[in-house]
Enzyme design. Structure first.
Site, short mmCIF file in Angstrom:
data_model
loop_
_atom_site.label_atom_id
_atom_site.label_comp_id
_atom_site.label_asym_id
_atom_site.label_seq_id
_atom_site.Cartn_x
_atom_site.Cartn_y
_atom_site.Cartn_z
N HIS A 187 0.90 -1.30 0.03
CA HIS A 187 0.07 0.02 0.11
C HIS A 187 0.93 1.27 -0.12
CE1 HIS A 187 -3.69 -2.40 1.29
NE2 HIS A 187 -2.62 -3.07 1.91
N SER A 234 15.57 20.50 -18.14
CA SER A 234 14.24 21.32 -18.39
C SER A 234 14.83 22.31 -19.47
CB SER A 234 13.67 21.48 -17.18
OG SER A 234 12.96 22.85 -17.23
N LYS A 267 16.68 21.15 -13.02
CA LYS A 267 16.08 19.82 -13.07
C LYS A 267 16.83 18.86 -13.67
CE LYS A 267 12.33 19.10 -12.36
NZ LYS A 267 11.06 19.28 -13.04
N GLU A 269 9.53 7.54 -16.92
CA GLU A 269 8.33 7.93 -17.25
C GLU A 269 7.84 7.39 -18.45
OE1 GLU A 269 7.63 12.24 -15.44
OE2 GLU A 269 9.64 12.06 -16.59
#
Lengths: 458, 458, 458, 458
Positions: free
Chosen positions: A156, A277, A283, A290
């Site tokens: 969980h 970025s 970044k 992803e």
């Protein structure tokens, strides 16, 4: 451009229709398979006396030249010839004339395209299997590297019990192993020759489809010609197997994305696997993870496209089946790219030992161990569970771990607790005390590691 | 109502949450599996000295009584106890006290629910396999019944070549055979015990998960406890296999729906399998076929639900996995209902011989035979194809079949045509002349029929 | 190749990663939109004093040159620059230096890509809408052409009641009209500018996103910058709307495929819209219809790909969103191709009046009319329905139509039947007697035709 | 049991078929809609002179009694009567005889079921809209509560720029607002009456479908009777709109799941919204969030089921359409449950201010602000971006934030940096300096909050 059926038709194909129905823009990648099957078919025709030996020689050489010219880009496939099959045949006839006009004897595009696609699937399964093994290997190496490192085990997405990091990595090896098995099972159904089924009914000419099947390395020959030309189960099954691979990679990606946040900071992705970025100078993004997660959608979509196209198709071949190729190609290409990049990603990712270790002290992950300690002293598990629940509540209120409670405090929850309780508490003790089959104990994880190292030799 | 974790929590569960998160309304159908696994677990605990023999006896008898009471409806499962597992355990504790409190020793709901679901899948696979066989048998019987009946063979829903009706029916037997094989392959991955993996990490208590696996008839025991509790591949794979069954039935349904229109009038569905209209007094609708086709959507949806729920789930157990059951149950129930009704439908459907025979004279289905006739006389196939194309165009202009052309007319298209051409033309000749492996020739279809009659004994 | 974030990183991007994560191979088709938005952004920067007028001139001219060079193929976009956005910016900087380095002021790829994609969707909606109208027009023309032709109306693929063919064709016009409405509704949500949201939080620089929105023809400007960069609802909604178009075309295609079988023979597809067979010389296949039906799968798959990719993405932009483009492009391209070909197909298809008329005498399609006749004489509908049911059974046993029963035979089923019953029977009478709103009566269908002819001017 | 079409059939329906094709087990929930539409239909029949006033009274009273008896459970619907429609009609006839036999005049189950389902969809849209508003309100209240709290803003799950927590919460309000708009758009297509289309062709009886439409509160009446009975677009569109709601909730759920890990510890879910573990005494699991995320799969599956079932259905009604109800009911029930629980979850969740604030100092989230500071001093953005990138790398090497660098250190990266740079750095300054439309500035977020408070009054 002349079509094979010009004898029957008075009008030319509408240009819009030519564009709409052509498949050569995507089925051209089957050209090697088409030519290989064409050669095998010609050899069978010669064996059966349907063409002469010299015709066979012409066909074989013609096809091989065509293969080279397509490969080199010299021969460009043409849309008005619809598909790779008619392009190859037309090129052959242009080259060798009458012998070329005999190649399509006892063959239809219906069995031909099914044959080519099955040969392609066979290659795709082989490639995916090798790439899966490579990711498994990378995971095993990484597990070996961190053989003793303890990490929080989550359920969980909450701290559950301490585990060996190697144990978690090997869980993904198990998933990918099932993927390999599924591909192997799929191969049995893929590797059946449809060649010789002709349009749907077979032929009155003396042919020998079983010999062609053998020549092309198929494990079996079709049993029913109507089924042979209308079956695309093998393609959907492969697409499904690829979906599960993508799903597994999405699970790993999600976990590592969370682990690479500054809050978790469990993993350090190599800069060469990250991007920055365009606007935010600081970044360092885990784009690869992803994309591994996001590409799962593409796979599910490809599967759904195939399933939908096949719904409700009557026997035998229908043109809807042409819609099988693009989703399947896309699915295989995507999964192969994902697996390639995943293996390198695993290899280049570093685990931050200190942070993992520190995290193990959070979240009372030794509560279950304490309950089992009580069980060892004869307390029924449900009672032990409740007593430990109260202990956790008390410890949490103090911001303390269980091992930080004094023996006296402990004994408020159960009088059976003795000094040796501290040998049950803490992540290190927990892991060392695990003893069950397949558990996160050093011995069991070691056994799994050894198994995989042997099963997946370099 | 008391929860097992009351020791830890101060507040009661919100009522909305109880309703939202309960699963007992649908997982209650696992009660037999839960109890069977509970008994096996208790026996293992006794063998390992974690409970006494007398406790085992109490547990075993308690569980069996509970099973009977659930079966009879005497014991009603309760929503505040969340799921079937906690209901059974609570009922046991209410009955036998401390021995009951020991049952959950070295067991978590995570491995328990995975175990129950795998046992359920095993049953579902067995049931579906038997039902598939039954449909196969019905098709084989129907094929046997019409052993010599010729029907138009279709491609692109146009008349292609004449085939034996039995050949077409056996094509569906092939599809369903692949379904059976896929289920058998799936069973290998289903039939692995997760029991003993506990929450995710195994346990420090002396247990023997391998013996429980054997007792429950599993072929293997999990290798990695984290994988064991987080794996739902087996459920998705089963859902996929069921999708392909549904897809195959949708194909048959579509074909027969078309065949049962007044325009085709090839099949006569038994009235007991049709329904009428609430407004149009004359209607006799093939609703069963339409539902067989339409229910395919439900299966695809169930698969997509499962795939989506699993996307991106990190290790190990997550509550999203509770969403596995309803789609899976729905998929299996639907496919079982479809197969049951399909078998009877096949058995009660009559083929209209006269109409099928008449249809065979439409559409110049002997054109390919004529081309093959020319090939037999040395004409390259492409040339033969074109010559016959012209012959068809000429015959069509006259509204005639090829066999109705005079020899003279024929010879306009090729001088090689001789008197014996008429032995190649017409549906009957076509079928009799087929000779290739797996073709629609009487001998080949007969061979297939014999094979299936032996493989699928009553 | 230099990346914008090279200041931050020490290592170069791994080559595999470059290939894996690039999007320029498919997002290059956004170049016009990217440049248009870039110009509007630069104009805003100038208005707000963030760049000078002369810098604006340089940027504007630079971007326009780049647009031309991409169009002509002179400028090739490069994979190491990842996407169309960085390619355009890099080309601009290479050309005009510092002014180019200012273009990305107060802009992120996050808002930039969302802006480009919305502009693209706007175009796609406009194009699809025009193509939908064109198909509607083709259907209306065809309906007009056969204004009085009666066809069997089907439910459950069985003869139900006679209808005007025009009525059936206009049913598809209704479907496509809803598609146009859905696209119009979608446009409201598409046509909102995200430009100026920057990375996710807006900017400290003085900007004016609302003016950029106006310049780009957006109807509104984003309200919340975090939502602006993470919203892809508009893309999924468009994909869904395209799915329903494809679904509608699949319905038309299925119907006409069945109608073009030799058994039905209701439609005659133009040869230029058909293809032949590589083996069967007589074949004339309706491949276009089959592809229109089959491509539905591709659309469903594209939708599922998008939905899956977006599941569970936290705020704000995530790289998974890059997976939005390929399915969306594929969906729009496919639907546009389908609509283009469908319009011509409709225009070139001939209906076989004689066959449709003959079919109307099959299947007792006037049974409902007879029941309504009885209702007109006071018989409760349920009773009338049953009486006519018996009449149909009797007629069917004789192989007769209802109108072929004698008045005496008729009166066995109801004494209320009189001589005027024959004015209710037969397809022609049925259609002429329809009178309700929206029904298949000549008047109502005529009214619908007139409505559409006015609504859809050429 | 007697079927309405018994006159036509000789045989009874097969029992397996009755079970297979019944829908009453799930369409019984339409009973109120069926009865409401039945009353309106009877009133129209009376207005048109097809039944008498006294018959109308009998029907109206009969139907109302039946409604009460179904509600109370007194009247049990029966499977052999197939569906709710035939059950209600049979009960009416049993009660009032001949008047009941007249109710089905000029009505078919085809238009009846479409009408009932549209009425049901209308209710579902109304309910979902209200529930959406409630979640929006909860989010606005929570945003108001934390009006000034700054949180890390994420892109790629990495720290990006500081934002107001309220800004992030309002992003979800925007998503749900689009959901409300989509439902409103859908309602326009749902709220069209199909009643009066009869089987497919309308009727020869004098009826007035437009008045029935008005009576039932429909905004419009069908235009084409064939379309009216075969259209299920409205159902699929609603299912899609529900999918996007579920997708949005899955995004919130994922974010908050991550935020509720011990590593993030940004949110504290109320114990009454959590559950514990059966084995691990310390667990507090966010099951509700996991289910909100996981139920997304169910919705996608329902949509796919509907889309698949409709693919390739020819005109007009086909029984496959019966498969529309279960997925649609499931989708609406699920979304309504999710929205109900989500609103309470939002209201009871606490944000941990200290942890959010502390997290804002991690990850150099002020790097963009520094770049914008340089832009303010005339540095081209690309150059500024690179300079700041180097500054970040240097600061990161020291484990320092940008604001912790000395002015001297800063000026190594750009000589334009002056003392006032420190007013640009740090999360608080960043947020205060935002000034663009829709940005995370206090003023802009305040404006959004005010807008929503006014738009969504309690």
């Amino acid at each position: 451009m002349k079509k094979p059926w010009d004898g029957r038709f008075e009008k030319d194909t509408n240009e819009l229709v030519e564009q709409f129905s052509e498949s050569v823009s995507f089925d051209k990648r089957l050209y090697k398979h088409d030519i290989r099957a064409g050669v095998a078919h010609a050899e069978m025709l010669a064996r059966c006396g349907l063409i002469s030996e010299s015709e066979l020689v012409q066909i074989r050489e013609g096809l091989r030249d065509i293969e080279k010219e397509i490969e080199s880009g010299e021969l460009e496939l043409q849309v008005p010839l619809e598909d790779v099959h008619m392009n190859v045949e037309a090129a052959l006839i242009a080259r060798i004339g009458d012998a070329g006009r005999k190649l399509h004897t006892a063959r239809s595009r219906n069995d031909q395209v099914a044959c080519d696609l099955r040969l392609w699937c066979r290659d795709a399964i082989r490639d995916c299997t090798a790439l899966l093994t490579n990711v498994q290997r990378a995971l095993v190496e990484k597990a070996e590297e961190h053989r003793e490192l303890i990490a929080p085990g989550f359920t969980h997405l909450q701290h559950a019990q301490p585990v060996l990091l190697a144990h978690a990595l090997l869980a993904y090896v198990e998933m990918l192993e099932r993927d390999r098995q599924r591909l192997a099972d799929c191969l049995v159904r893929v590797n059946v020759s449809p060649l010789g089924a002709c349009a749907l009914a077979g032929t009155s000419l003396p042919t020998d489809p079983q010999s062609t099947a053998r020549e092309l390395g198929f494990d079996a020959c079709f049993a029913n010609s109507m089924d042979a030309v209308s079956d695309r189960d093998f393609a959907v099954e492969l697409a499904f197997d690829l979906c599960l691979i993508a799903m597994h990679l999405s699970r790993l990606a999600e976990e590592w994305l969370i682990w690479s946040t500054p809050e978790f900071d469990f993993v350090d992705l190599d800069e060469s696997f990250c991007t920055g970025s365009s606007i935010m100078p600081q970044k360092k993004n885990a784009d690869v993870l992803e994309l591994l997660r996001g590409k799962c959608g593409r796979l599910y979509g490809d599967l759904m496209a195939l399933l939908t196209a096949l719904k409700g198709l009557p026997l035998a071949y229908n043109r809807d089946m042409q819609e099988d190729k693009e989703p399947l190609f896309n699915a295989a290409d995507t999964v192969q790219a994902c697996l390639s990049v995943a293996a390198e990603l695993v290899r280049t990712t570093a685990f931050k030992e200190e942070n993992l270790t520190r995290a193990c002290s959070e979240g009372h992950m030794d509560a279950t161990a304490l309950a089992e300690y009580l069980v060892g002293r004869g307390v029924p598990f449900r009672e032990a569970h409740e007593a430990v629940g109260r202990a956790v509540r008390a410890a949490a209120a103090d911001g303390a771990g269980l091992a930080e409670l004094s023996l006296e405090q402990m004994r408020e929850f159960s009088e059976l607790i003795a000094e040796d309780v501290y040998r049950a508490l803490g992540a290190q003790n927990c892991v060392e005390n695990y003893r069950s089959h397949g558990s996160s104990s050093p011995a069991e994880v070691g056994r799994q590691l050894d198994y995989w190292k042997e099963r997946l030799p370099r």
